[in-house]
Design an enzyme around this catalytic site. Structure first.
Site, short mmCIF file in Angstrom:
data_model
loop_
_atom_site.label_atom_id
_atom_site.label_comp_id
_atom_site.label_asym_id
_atom_site.label_seq_id
_atom_site.Cartn_x
_atom_site.Cartn_y
_atom_site.Cartn_z
N ASP A 8 -33.84 4.61 7.05
CA ASP A 8 -34.48 5.03 8.28
C ASP A 8 -33.89 6.40 8.62
OD1 ASP A 8 -35.78 4.88 10.86
OD2 ASP A 8 -33.85 4.31 11.71
N LEU A 9 -34.51 7.14 9.53
CA LEU A 9 -34.01 8.48 9.84
C LEU A 9 -33.24 8.52 11.18
CD1 LEU A 9 -33.99 11.59 9.27
CD2 LEU A 9 -36.15 11.69 10.53
N ASP A 10 -34.00 8.33 12.28
CA ASP A 10 -33.41 8.47 13.61
C ASP A 10 -32.33 7.40 13.85
OD1 ASP A 10 -35.18 10.57 14.46
OD2 ASP A 10 -36.76 9.08 14.71
N THR A 16 -30.52 11.57 16.24
CA THR A 16 -31.63 11.95 17.13
C THR A 16 -31.96 10.86 18.15
OG1 THR A 16 -32.93 11.22 15.26
CG2 THR A 16 -32.93 13.58 15.69
N LYS A 44 -36.10 1.69 20.09
CA LYS A 44 -35.63 2.20 18.80
C LYS A 44 -36.52 1.68 17.67
CE LYS A 44 -30.82 3.14 19.83
NZ LYS A 44 -29.44 2.67 19.70
N SER A 113 -39.50 6.06 7.96
CA SER A 113 -39.30 6.33 9.39
C SER A 113 -40.59 6.21 10.18
CB SER A 113 -38.75 7.76 9.54
OG SER A 113 -38.82 8.18 10.88
N ALA A 114 -40.47 5.78 11.43
CA ALA A 114 -41.64 5.69 12.31
C ALA A 114 -42.01 7.06 12.89
CB ALA A 114 -41.34 4.73 13.45
N LYS A 144 -43.07 -0.62 12.92
CA LYS A 144 -42.02 -1.64 12.80
C LYS A 144 -42.08 -2.49 14.07
CE LYS A 144 -39.09 1.78 10.47
NZ LYS A 144 -37.93 2.68 10.61
N GLU A 168 -30.93 0.57 8.56
CA GLU A 168 -31.67 0.62 9.84
C GLU A 168 -30.73 0.52 11.04
OE1 GLU A 168 -34.16 0.77 11.83
OE2 GLU A 168 -35.78 1.15 10.42
N ASP A 169 -31.09 1.22 12.12
CA ASP A 169 -30.29 1.10 13.36
C ASP A 169 -31.06 0.35 14.43
OD1 ASP A 169 -32.18 3.17 13.84
OD2 ASP A 169 -30.96 3.83 15.54
#
Ligand code: BG6
Ligand code: MG
Length: 222
Positions: A8-10, A16, A44, A113-114, A144, A168-169
């Site tokens: 995942d990114l953020d 971010t 999130k 990522s979303a 997600k 994932e966060d």
């Protein structure tokens, strides 16, 4: 069985999540809807549209389609102003070590990522070339906890979902990975991400030996 890595990114690769929080908080407060870390946690991993819908639901507010579009654009504009200041210093601790390790061992690697801003952010922090495949919010229709984004990543990497290790966060992201039988790795607060197969506070807790443990892990099918 060869394993593949999906990040995942953020909140996983870059910090971010704090910019999303600031921009949503400002928007919610302009509508007189209370917004704290608790509400933020529920956004999130959630798409921009769905996030605004949720905020409006919490505040029991209905607005016109036009106003909805205006607020989404406003939120994104504020968010991008923060993103514009980003450099490689905003890559979260330990991330580079793990990315380099995975890459140098030739494991397939994708971003899932979303965010519709994913490519902008990756290029800001100089990471665009690390990912063989990038699946972002422009390429999926189901947000997600639907696993579409990760399943698409697997298809592009030509691996089965059971071969994927997902970092994932967000609760929604862990749920997505679990529902597709992928190995789920929670990055952040364990009490929030307790459905994950593995939990770490951040990437500095993940050593090369830990990576091997993730690779050798066999998920029990339900
Ligand atoms: C997710 C974030 O990665 O992307 C969410 O966790 C965000 O907070 C979502 O709303 C959509 O991002 P963007 O950049 O398209 O507004
Ligand atoms: Mg995230």
């Amino acid at each position: 069985m060869t394993k593949a890595f999906i990040f995942d990114l953020d909140g996983v690769i870059v910090d971010t999540a704090k910019f999303h929080f600031l921009a949503w908080k400002n928007l919610a407060e302009s509508l007189e809807i209370p917004f704290s870390e608790e509400e933020n946690e529920q956004l999130k991993g959630v798409s921009r549209i769905r996030s605004l819908q949720k905020i409006l639901e919490w505040g029991n507010k209905t607005i016109s389609e036009e106003e909805f579009k205006r607020l989404m654009a406003e939120k994104n504009e504020e968010y991008l102003a923060y993103v514009d200041q980003m450099t490689e210093k905003d890559i979260l601790p330990g991330v580079m070590e793990i990315l380099n390790y995975v890459k140098s061992n030739n494991y397939p690697i994708a971003l899932g990522s979303a965010s519709k801003n994913a490519r902008t952010i990756l290029s800001k922090v100089g990471l665009e070339d690390y990912f063989e495949e990038i699946v972002d919010g422009n390429e999926v229709s189901k947000a997600k906890p639907n696993p579409e984004v990760f399943l698409k990543g697997c298809r592009l990497l030509k691996v089965e979902p059971e071969q994927a290790i997902v970092f994932e966060d967000s609760k929604a992201g862990i749920e997505a990975a679990n529902s597709a039988q992928m190995t789920s790795v929670g990055i952040g607060d364990k009490s929030v991400l307790n459905a994950a197969d593995f939990n770490f506070l951040d990437f500095t807790e993940i050593s090369k030996i830990t990576i091997e443990t993730l690779i050798n892990f066999k998920k029990q099918t339900n």
